[in-house]
Scaffold this motif. Structure first.
Motif, PDB file in Angstrom:
ATOM      1  N   UNK A   3     -18.062  27.049  22.876  1.00  0.00           N
ATOM      2  CA  UNK A   3     -17.406  26.093  23.200  1.00  0.00           C
ATOM      3  C   UNK A   3     -16.495  25.682  22.794  1.00  0.00           C
ATOM      4  N   UNK A   4     -14.934  24.989  22.927  1.00  0.00           N
ATOM      5  CA  UNK A   4     -13.860  24.657  22.316  1.00  0.00           C
ATOM      6  C   UNK A   4     -14.147  23.252  22.218  1.00  0.00           C
ATOM      7  N   UNK A   5     -13.707  22.123  21.596  1.00  0.00           N
ATOM      8  CA  UNK A   5     -13.990  21.213  20.912  1.00  0.00           C
ATOM      9  C   UNK A   5     -12.545  20.416  21.232  1.00  0.00           C
ATOM     10  N   UNK A   6     -12.964  19.778  22.202  1.00  0.00           N
ATOM     11  CA  UNK A   6     -11.741  18.881  22.864  1.00  0.00           C
ATOM     12  C   UNK A   6     -11.076  17.789  22.294  1.00  0.00           C
ATOM     13  N   UNK A   7     -11.879  17.797  21.102  1.00  0.00           N
ATOM     14  CA  UNK A   7     -11.658  16.119  20.409  1.00  0.00           C
ATOM     15  C   UNK A   7     -10.143  15.983  19.913  1.00  0.00           C
ATOM     16  N   UNK A   8      -9.835  16.944  19.474  1.00  0.00           N
ATOM     17  CA  UNK A   8      -8.353  16.404  18.729  1.00  0.00           C
ATOM     18  C   UNK A   8      -6.874  16.909  20.191  1.00  0.00           C
TER      19      UNK A   8
ATOM     20  N   UNK B  50     -27.743  21.810  44.005  1.00  0.00           N
ATOM     21  CA  UNK B  50     -26.595  22.634  42.164  1.00  0.00           C
ATOM     22  C   UNK B  50     -25.181  21.380  41.831  1.00  0.00           C
ATOM     23  N   UNK B  51     -25.768  21.542  40.582  1.00  0.00           N
ATOM     24  CA  UNK B  51     -24.478  20.918  39.377  1.00  0.00           C
ATOM     25  C   UNK B  51     -24.456  21.992  38.826  1.00  0.00           C
ATOM     26  N   UNK B  52     -23.168  21.426  37.788  1.00  0.00           N
ATOM     27  CA  UNK B  52     -22.508  21.717  36.735  1.00  0.00           C
ATOM     28  C   UNK B  52     -22.995  21.561  35.314  1.00  0.00           C
ATOM     29  N   UNK B  53     -23.108  22.603  34.987  1.00  0.00           N
ATOM     30  CA  UNK B  53     -23.967  22.246  33.758  1.00  0.00           C
ATOM     31  C   UNK B  53     -23.825  23.124  32.589  1.00  0.00           C
ATOM     32  N   UNK B  54     -22.671  22.293  31.693  1.00  0.00           N
ATOM     33  CA  UNK B  54     -22.081  22.638  30.766  1.00  0.00           C
ATOM     34  C   UNK B  54     -22.531  23.053  29.326  1.00  0.00           C
ATOM     35  N   UNK B  55     -23.855  21.948  28.821  1.00  0.00           N
ATOM     36  CA  UNK B  55     -23.721  21.853  27.672  1.00  0.00           C
ATOM     37  C   UNK B  55     -25.555  21.679  27.600  1.00  0.00           C
ATOM     38  N   UNK B  56     -25.688  22.678  26.174  1.00  0.00           N
ATOM     39  CA  UNK B  56     -27.343  22.947  27.039  1.00  0.00           C
ATOM     40  C   UNK B  56     -28.307  21.117  26.127  1.00  0.00           C
ATOM     41  N   UNK B  57     -28.207  20.542  27.456  1.00  0.00           N
ATOM     42  CA  UNK B  57     -28.887  19.300  25.822  1.00  0.00           C
ATOM     43  C   UNK B  57     -30.474  19.268  26.023  1.00  0.00           C
ATOM     44  N   UNK B  58     -31.084  20.437  26.389  1.00  0.00           N
ATOM     45  CA  UNK B  58     -32.258  20.624  25.614  1.00  0.00           C
ATOM     46  C   UNK B  58     -33.614  19.565  26.875  1.00  0.00           C
TER      47      UNK B  58
ATOM     48  N   UNK C  18     -36.875  20.254  31.171  1.00  0.00           N
ATOM     49  CA  UNK C  18     -37.756  20.274  31.957  1.00  0.00           C
ATOM     50  C   UNK C  18     -38.095  18.322  32.600  1.00  0.00           C
ATOM     51  N   UNK C  19     -37.698  17.956  31.932  1.00  0.00           N
ATOM     52  CA  UNK C  19     -37.493  16.255  31.943  1.00  0.00           C
ATOM     53  C   UNK C  19     -36.546  16.365  33.175  1.00  0.00           C
ATOM     54  N   UNK C  20     -35.442  16.625  33.458  1.00  0.00           N
ATOM     55  CA  UNK C  20     -34.444  16.563  34.357  1.00  0.00           C
ATOM     56  C   UNK C  20     -34.749  17.432  35.846  1.00  0.00           C
ATOM     57  N   UNK C  21     -35.605  18.696  35.955  1.00  0.00           N
ATOM     58  CA  UNK C  21     -36.252  18.928  36.845  1.00  0.00           C
ATOM     59  C   UNK C  21     -37.177  19.007  37.248  1.00  0.00           C
ATOM     60  N   UNK C  22     -37.742  17.383  36.818  1.00  0.00           N
ATOM     61  CA  UNK C  22     -38.644  16.607  37.467  1.00  0.00           C
ATOM     62  C   UNK C  22     -38.193  15.732  38.348  1.00  0.00           C
TER      63      UNK C  22
END
Length: 99
Positions: free
Chosen positions: A1-6, A82-90, A93-97
């Protein structure tokens, strides 16, 4: 994933993809036939219909991060949020509940 910060706003727009929340919403919401077909390809099922509202945030409880609903798809035996998930936030399991 590209860093868009700058990147400048124009550069961010030039590099935006379907994973960008704005583009995802505009493409999927304004083109339900494209949204339905894309989901059928990705999920490898036939979808009877889809429902889309403006993006909504659902707060579950005070101090707890809520969930966001993007697209609700359904066939005769199954339903999908359905939702867009672009980053693995680890936190899958918590979200699926919530769902």
């Amino acid at each position: 994933m590209q860093d868009n910060t700058n990147l400048t706003p124009a550069e961010k727009w030039e590099n935006a993809t379907i994973a960008n929340n704005f583009i995802f919403y505009k493409v999927m919401h304004n083109n339900p036939d494209i949204c339905k077909r894309l989901l059928e390809i990705l999920l490898e099922i036939e979808i009877d219909h889809i429902e889309m509202e403006q993006e909504k945030q659902i707060e579950i409880d005070y101090g707890i991060k809520g969930i966001r609903l993007d697209v609700y798809a359904k066939n005769a035996t199954q339903a999908f949020n359905i939702e867009m998930q672009v980053a693995d936030t680890q936190e899958l399991p918590e979200r699926s509940r919530y769902y």
